[in-house]
Design an enzyme around this catalytic site. Sequence first.
Site, PDB file in Angstrom:
ATOM      1  N   GLY A  47      39.942  30.118  52.250  1.00  0.00           N
ATOM      2  CA  GLY A  47      40.782  31.126  52.891  1.00  0.00           C
ATOM      3  C   GLY A  47      40.145  32.476  52.685  1.00  0.00           C
ATOM      4  N   GLN A  52      39.604  41.572  51.928  1.00  0.00           N
ATOM      5  CA  GLN A  52      38.443  41.077  51.167  1.00  0.00           C
ATOM      6  C   GLN A  52      37.124  41.420  51.854  1.00  0.00           C
ATOM      7  OE1 GLN A  52      40.243  36.921  50.696  1.00  0.00           O
ATOM      8  NE2 GLN A  52      39.163  37.189  48.755  1.00  0.00           N
ATOM      9  N   CYS A  95      39.636  33.037  43.271  1.00  0.00           N
ATOM     10  CA  CYS A  95      39.613  33.972  44.397  1.00  0.00           C
ATOM     11  C   CYS A  95      38.186  34.470  44.588  1.00  0.00           C
ATOM     12  CB  CYS A  95      40.542  35.146  44.092  1.00  0.00           C
ATOM     13  SG  CYS A  95      40.589  36.395  45.384  1.00  0.00           S
ATOM     14  N   LEU A  96      37.741  34.542  45.828  1.00  0.00           N
ATOM     15  CA  LEU A  96      36.377  35.017  46.106  1.00  0.00           C
ATOM     16  C   LEU A  96      36.180  36.455  45.641  1.00  0.00           C
ATOM     17  CD1 LEU A  96      35.859  33.557  49.706  1.00  0.00           C
ATOM     18  CD2 LEU A  96      34.933  32.668  47.562  1.00  0.00           C
ATOM     19  N   HIS A 137      48.497  32.524  48.860  1.00  0.00           N
ATOM     20  CA  HIS A 137      47.410  33.313  48.259  1.00  0.00           C
ATOM     21  C   HIS A 137      46.918  34.381  49.242  1.00  0.00           C
ATOM     22  CE1 HIS A 137      43.695  33.606  45.615  1.00  0.00           C
ATOM     23  NE2 HIS A 137      43.300  34.220  46.712  1.00  0.00           N
ATOM     24  N   GLU A 138      46.672  33.980  50.485  1.00  0.00           N
ATOM     25  CA  GLU A 138      46.118  34.929  51.469  1.00  0.00           C
ATOM     26  C   GLU A 138      47.148  35.990  51.865  1.00  0.00           C
ATOM     27  OE1 GLU A 138      43.067  34.870  51.582  1.00  0.00           O
ATOM     28  OE2 GLU A 138      42.792  32.837  50.844  1.00  0.00           O
ATOM     29  N   HIS A 141      47.208  38.768  49.498  1.00  0.00           N
ATOM     30  CA  HIS A 141      46.107  39.724  49.709  1.00  0.00           C
ATOM     31  C   HIS A 141      46.497  40.847  50.663  1.00  0.00           C
ATOM     32  CE1 HIS A 141      42.615  38.416  47.495  1.00  0.00           C
ATOM     33  NE2 HIS A 141      42.663  37.183  47.961  1.00  0.00           N
TER      34      HIS A 141
HETATM   35 ZN    ZN Z   1      41.779  35.533  47.116  1.00  0.00          ZN
END
Ligand code: ZN
Length: 159
Positions: A47, A52, A95-96, A137-138, A141
């Site tokens: 995702g 991000q 998380c990236l 999660h997204e 963000h």
């Molecule tokens: Zn994330």
Amino acid sequence: MAVLPIEKGADNEILRTVSTKVKAADKKLGKFFDDMRDTMFAAEGIGLAAPQVSKNIRVVVCRFNNGTSHELIVDMINPVITEHSDDMSVHEEGCLSLPGLWDKVARYNSLTVKYLDRKGREFVLKLKGLNARIVQHELDHIDGMLYIDRVKEQAMGKK
Ligand code: ZN
């Protein structure tokens, strides 16, 4: 198509900003979705949210049914969770934008999400398990939240 640099860090100002609603699904946004997909694939993520990749707009890309023959990449504009289960499950999350970190986070087991696709058409999806977790999660963000905030909240017994 391009792989974009990923914003990193718990105190990153862009990651900590509440993103604004998208007004129109135009061609430029279509190109941005392509870049987001490329970036997610390059980073082997499941995702990715617009902040991000440095844009504070309410746009996310989700990779559902990852690792199965039913894998589905879904672009979402202005997604909203309209319903969710009461029951939650705890699972490890990463998380990236926070490389190398993993922690256990409680998320709702199932939910309904309403969104527009890249052409501006409205969709409603009912999701459960990991797919529902990705959406939670997204969506955090685009509200300037990171999963580590949920971990903290849950440790304090708020949920
Ligand atoms: Zn994330």
